[in-house]
Design an enzyme around this catalytic site. Structure first.
Site, PDB file in Angstrom:
ATOM      1  CG  ASP A  78      -0.197  -0.009   2.531  1.00 18.44           C
ATOM      2  OD1 ASP A  78       0.775  -0.780   2.663  1.00 18.44           O
ATOM      3  OD2 ASP A  78      -0.581   0.745   3.451  1.00 18.44           O
ATOM      4  CG  ASP A 115       6.721   5.098   2.463  1.00 16.88           C
ATOM      5  OD1 ASP A 115       6.860   3.882   2.667  1.00 16.88           O
ATOM      6  OD2 ASP A 115       6.215   5.873   3.292  1.00 16.88           O
ATOM      7  CD  GLU A 145       4.202   0.579   6.835  1.00 15.92           C
ATOM      8  OE1 GLU A 145       5.068   0.877   7.679  1.00 15.92           O
ATOM      9  OE2 GLU A 145       3.695   1.415   6.051  1.00 15.92           O
ATOM     10  CD  GLU A 146       2.831   4.044   4.673  1.00 12.36           C
ATOM     11  OE1 GLU A 146       2.833   4.478   5.833  1.00 12.36           O
ATOM     12  OE2 GLU A 146       3.812   4.122   3.925  1.00 12.36           O
ATOM     13  CG  ASP A 169       8.859   0.953   4.486  1.00 13.27           C
ATOM     14  OD1 ASP A 169       8.801   1.807   3.580  1.00 13.27           O
ATOM     15  OD2 ASP A 169       8.022   0.876   5.398  1.00 13.27           O
TER      16      ASP A 169
END
Length: 486
Positions: A78, A115, A145-146, A169
């Site tokens: 994501d 990112d 993840e975000e 990352d």
């Protein structure tokens, strides 16, 4: 976007161009996930989607390297969906408009998704290659993840066989990360009491914009303005004087992005409008002076809107303004052990007004549990004083540094041999997923590397082109140096 695929390493940039073409904001990664699964099956690679939606793709070793330790390359699928106010873009439908601007790759008016799109592209490029030497390889692509680390939380034992994990990352070439902050979400709920609006009053919206925003971990120490806090400060100083009666307060869009915009709607007596306009200009000048270096372009815009039928009660309004003004924000403490690294921080990320309450969503980060707990105490005490409720959720552990990590030593030595200089061994004040992977895979040896990315989680996000190639060379060289199984 056509120029991206001409950059070096071409195979990585071609993948990143494809990633940009398929919408993949947090919680809406399925189209990109399905594309990757179909591609992996066409390549006759083993691909599994686990219970929460993570992808695990496995590739055999190249000839002669079958006895090397198994390595997992890890990235998240994501991206953070942020755009400028004047940009028309639907993150669930529209591709990212990436372009080359000198030494950088940027996006037109939105986050770029470097990112963690660059890391994901590098892993997929290696999976698809026929000429990159490596031992047995696994690629772990996590979801969400975000917006909550759902994929990392949901990863179970048994899917990975790797002894080593390389997280892709981190966001500074020349730095090797061996630890990161943990975090927890905090939601403060202020009960709402409404009362009938006075028909003779006029209704306006005051919008604060023009701030840089950014990653609430990586950029929190830069002293940038928080739109929610700046607007609350204006109200604290002038709401009574102007006889404002609030109807709405909203700001920010993600708990892990420093808010760039916020707005408040209110009613006021017509005779107070000239004074309001004067105070808006004075406050704009003041904040621009205070943030002249860190965030110099704050803008306040006043616009008349249709008359409201109800306003917040006087007590509710006072409670909300006081709470927002008093709420801590930004760096709470710098690390004594690691120079220049934030130890504990708080981001007042998202404010939403609903019929029954106003919700204030914050993200606490800390390298140490006691630091996180201290800030939880601040918010609990503040909520108690305000008659509000606070709930903490989604806590995730930090990744405790291991100075004896064998893979970190390999990456460090490899970097020195390629570039004739020492990399910086770092701990990052951001939520890498490595800490969560330690639960199902406690013996896994982990390290994090990546290219130089500036201003992630904001429309100013950009990735430095030359560092992508440097990161790529390092990654391939490390794969060649992975030792044999014991």
């Amino acid at each position: 976007m056509s120029t991206l695929s001409q950059l070096q390493p071409q195979v990585l940039w071609q993948w990143f161009e494809q990633i940009c073409a398929i919408p993949h904001p947090s919680k809406h990664e399925q189209a990109l996930s399905q594309y990757i699964q179909n591609w992996a099956k066409d390549k006759q690679l083993s691909v599994v989607e686990d219970k929460v939606g993570n992808l695990i793709i496995k590739k055999p070793a190249t000839p002669g390297m079958e006895n090397r330790k198994i390595v997992a390359l890890q990235a998240h699928i994501d991206m953070v969906p942020q755009k400028n106010a004047d940009k028309v873009h639907d993150f669930e439908k529209d591709p990212i408009e990436a372009y080359v601007d000198g030494e950088w790759v940027k996006a037109k008016g939105t986050t770029l998704g470097s990112d963690n799109g660059i890391g994901m592209a590098s892993a997929l490029a290696i999976l698809g290659s026929d000429d990159i030497p490596h031992g047995p390889l696994e690629v772990l692509l996590t979801i969400d993840e975000e917006a909550g680390m759902t994929g990392a939380f949901g990863l179970e034992a048994g899917y990975l066989d790797a002894e080593i994990l390389i997280n892709t990352d981190s966001e500074q070439e020349g730095e090797i990360y061996m630890g990161c902050a943990g975090g927890v979400d905090a939601q403060i709920t202020v009960p709402m009491v409404w009362q009938a609006a006075e028909p003779s009053l006029s209704t306006y919206t005051l919008t604060l914009s023009g701030l840089k925003g950014g990653h609430s971990g990586v950029n929190i120490h830069l002293g940038r303005g928080n739109a929610n806090k700046l607007l609350a400060r204006f109200l604290f100083n002038h709401a009574d004087e102007l006889a404002l009666e609030l109807t709405n307060f909203s700001g920010g869009s993600l708990r892990n992005a420093i808010p760039r915009e916020a707005s408040v709607s209110f009613m006021l007596p017509n005779e107070n409008l000239p004074r309001l306009e004067t105070l808006i200009q004075e406050y704009t000048d003041l904040v621009r002076q205070e943030l002249a270096i860190a965030d110099p372009d704050m803008l306040l815009t006043l616009s008349e809107i249709p008359a409201a039928t109800q306003v917040m009660s006087e007590a509710t309004q006072q409670t909300l303004i006081d709470l927002l003004n008093a709420c801590p924000n930004g760096v709470m403490r710098m690390s004594d052990e690691i120079q220049g690294v934030t130890e504990t921080s708080l981001n007042v990320g998202v404010i939403t007004t609903e019929a029954e309450s106003v919700s204030i969503l914050c993200l606490i980060r800390s390298l140490i549990d006691s630091g996180r707990e201290e800030v939880e105490g601040y918010l609990t005490a503040l909520s108690n004083l305000a008659g509000a409720e606070v709930e903490f959720s989604g806590a995730y552990p930090g990744w405790k540094p291991d100075s004896s990590s064998p893979v970190m030593a390999i990456v460090k030595d490899t970097y020195e041999s390629i570039y004739n200089k020492e990399p910086v061994i770092m701990v990052i004040h951001a939520g890498l997923e490595c800490g969560l992977f330690k639960k199902p895979y406690p013996e896994m040896d982990m390290v994090s590397i990546g290219p130089t990315i500036r201003f992630p989680h904001s429309p100013d996000e950009m990735v430095l082109i030359e560092t992508v190639e440097q990161y790529w060379k390092l990654l391939l060289a490390v794969l060649e140096r992975i030792p044999e199984k014991a």
